[in-house]
Design an enzyme around this catalytic site. Structure first.
Site, PDB file in Angstrom:
ATOM      1  CG  LEU B 152      33.934  77.483   2.870  1.00  0.00           C
ATOM      2  CD1 LEU B 152      34.461  77.727   1.765  1.00  0.00           C
ATOM      3  CD2 LEU B 152      32.577  78.279   3.391  1.00  0.00           C
ATOM      4  CB  ILE B 155      42.846  75.152   2.598  1.00  0.00           C
ATOM      5  CG1 ILE B 155      44.117  74.950   3.143  1.00  0.00           C
ATOM      6  CG2 ILE B 155      43.014  75.012   0.924  1.00  0.00           C
ATOM      7  CD1 ILE B 155      44.952  73.752   3.111  1.00  0.00           C
ATOM      8  CB  SER B 174      31.308  72.410   4.458  1.00  0.00           C
ATOM      9  OG  SER B 174      30.107  73.466   4.971  1.00  0.00           O
ATOM     10  NE  ARG B 175      31.709  65.602   7.032  1.00  0.00           N
ATOM     11  CZ  ARG B 175      31.526  64.529   5.786  1.00  0.00           C
ATOM     12  NH1 ARG B 175      30.392  64.251   5.487  1.00  0.00           N
ATOM     13  NH2 ARG B 175      32.684  63.808   5.539  1.00  0.00           N
ATOM     14  CB  SER B 176      26.580  72.312   9.137  1.00  0.00           C
ATOM     15  OG  SER B 176      27.736  72.643   9.600  1.00  0.00           O
ATOM     16  CB  ILE B 230      44.770  72.185  -4.015  1.00  0.00           C
ATOM     17  CG1 ILE B 230      43.568  72.636  -3.319  1.00  0.00           C
ATOM     18  CG2 ILE B 230      45.213  72.525  -5.110  1.00  0.00           C
ATOM     19  CD1 ILE B 230      43.120  72.657  -1.967  1.00  0.00           C
ATOM     20  NE  ARG B 232      46.606  63.896   2.016  1.00  0.00           N
ATOM     21  CZ  ARG B 232      47.637  64.908   2.429  1.00  0.00           C
ATOM     22  NH1 ARG B 232      47.946  65.687   1.417  1.00  0.00           N
ATOM     23  NH2 ARG B 232      48.057  64.878   3.570  1.00  0.00           N
ATOM     24  CD  GLU B 261      50.383  62.691  -4.356  1.00  0.00           C
ATOM     25  OE1 GLU B 261      49.239  63.262  -4.930  1.00  0.00           O
ATOM     26  OE2 GLU B 261      51.059  63.513  -3.468  1.00  0.00           O
ATOM     27  CG  HIS B 279      51.142  66.714  -3.052  1.00  0.00           C
ATOM     28  ND1 HIS B 279      50.792  65.563  -2.427  1.00  0.00           N
ATOM     29  CD2 HIS B 279      50.833  67.789  -2.200  1.00  0.00           C
ATOM     30  CE1 HIS B 279      50.144  66.139  -1.287  1.00  0.00           C
ATOM     31  NE2 HIS B 279      50.435  67.051  -1.207  1.00  0.00           N
TER      32      HIS B 279
END
Lengths: 313, 313
Positions: B152, B155, B174-176, B230, B232, B261, B279
């Site tokens: 989060l 983007i 997310s990590r936190s 979206i 990598r 890619e 991409h």
């Protein structure tokens, strides 16, 4: 004829067909088939479950003299002459609201797919052109653009609410201005088209909105303009639209509805910058099930003498 | 070598190429070409405008001993060994924020296109099958579904904000946990995948997120699950993804990024229920212009000795 007095006209999926069988409906594939039933059978019909675009006028209604309810599958009932139904004391119901989300989703998806050229991009990858080192051309940003909603009914509102989350500058036309977030009302379809780059048609069908997207409106939208139509094919002057697209006087279009659908003008298939969808605005399992449920609930209410759930006349 | 000490590595569009010429950059198509320059020329390079996925490690940096700035075109800089740059006193900049909207737009469009099968629907119309009376199958409703955002960041937030307008139940990892609207945090990617039907990958690239979408995460997402990527190609265990898609253990995917890619695994092109994009998350005229502008603004600030606009180390 089943003694329930119900006939179901049109092509229903298996779930709906089973459910219609359960309430004792006699199913016929088309309006013509229903009209071809013997007069004595037609005279017993009290309720019709209708799922077709074939026109129902006063003459058709007179073929079912005991009819009390015409329960339409779909929110749009422009195929039905409601005034003629009212004059014959026939109630008409539709299936509103349950499909708003799906139609709005498709409208947003069509707009993104057109502007970001996602169909062409997918083909570029799938064909191996990307792997061969051929770059895909840049396309147009959608977020932040000026969008116009033509017809701010329940579906139009859903579309506008979604597009607002894309930070778009929302404009609209409806017969009168409405209570909205900071959206801008315009007093005519042309004034709306003049103010925006992207125009989404969400008016109801019928004679009052026939060709409301006229050549004048398309000209006002202009060469950078994109037209999205999820309403009815009748709302757009299709000859003018095809001319504008072929002549480069409109950047693109995304269409879920057409004149004479499904036998659409073959000129559409030759156009690169259009997204073509097979009138699938509400065509998800969840929503079609809800629509069928509501159609039958109106019939059951009618037969019990209860208040109809979603009467339109 | 131009006495500005700037080289631009990669394939730039005409506008960017002109602008780079104006600030006196020497343009070379690839990192290999830059490394092939004579040592004396490489020794004069103070700033690099970089637009490539080719890896830059300490050894590459040592080939440009006077280098002070590596200005990357793009928000993701996983091709650059930032620690090695920092150790050599080379500043690294990227182009964040200006592309958030476009990437989020594409993510939402890809999800809609996958669930409503819009590519297949367009082909159904274009081929004439619809006109011949063949119905297009029902598909899946998107609004109201449970969606997970993996990562989060800026983007991811933009994607979540848009999907919230589709009345979706937003979950994230997310990590936190973060300050959000009524979105639900999960403490691992697998727990997130278990809780949702649709999973959108928006983490940064690099070693820490390599194959973060593992076989375990895909199994947790399940046979009704749809994966959108979206971020990598490196973030997804692509072998596991292809196996799950081919084996029907995942309903579908929508991918803008891939391992290797643009030379992607040819197995992807054989899959019906995937949306494939080249991409092109940030690939709009508006946004690419803004990215080029920001890349050059960092170079100009560096040469003037001003504070860099978007430094990452």
């Amino acid at each position: 004829m089943a003694d329930t007095g119900i006939i179901a006209i049109g092509s229903y999926n298996d779930n709906d067909a089973d459910a219609l069988d359960e309430i004792g409906a006699v199913r016929v594939p088309s309006l013509a088939d229903a009209l071809a039933l013997p007069e004595a059978e037609r005279a017993t019909v009290k309720a019709i479950a209708y799922k077709s675009g074939a026109s129902i006028d006063g003459e058709v209604l007179d073929a079912f003299p005991a009819l009390g309810l015409l329960s339409n599958f779909g929110v749009g009932y422009d195929a039905i002459d409601v005034a003629a139904a009212t004059a014959r004391d026939v109630a008409v119901t539709n299936t509103p609201d349950v499909l708003n989300d799906d139609v709005a989703d498709l409208a947003v998806g069509m707009l993104l797919m057109q502007m970001r050229r996602m169909r062409q991009a997918d083909a570029h990858v799938r064909s191996g052109m990307w792997a061969e080192g051929q770059p895909f051309p840049l396309n147009r940003k959608m977020s932040g653009a000026r969008v116009g909603i033509l017809g701010l009914g329940r579906i139009g509102f859903e579309i506008a609410n979604r597009l607002a989350a894309f930070k778009m500058d929302v404009h609209y036309w409806s017969r009168s201005s409405k209570e909205t977030p900071a959206w801008t009302w315009h007093d005519s379809p042309s004034a709306l088209a003049e103010a925006v780059d992207l125009l989404v048609v969400a008016v109801v069908g019928g004679p009052e909105t026939e060709n409301i997207v006229s050549k004048e409106v398309l000209d006002a939208l202009g060469a950078d303009g994109v037209l999205v139509n999820i309403s009815r094919g009748s709302t757009v002057d299709e000859a003018a639209l095809l001319d504008a697209l072929e002549g480069g006087r409109l950047a693109g279009a995304a269409l879920d509805v057409f004149e004479n659908e499904p036998k659409i003008d073959p000129r559409f298939a030759a156009l690169e910058e259009v997204v073509l969808q097979p009138h699938q605005g509400s065509a998800t399992h969840t929503t079609r099930a809800a629509m069928g449920c509501l159609q039958r609930a109106n019939i059951e209410a009618f037969l019990k003498g209860d208040t109809l759930l979603t009467r339109v006349n």
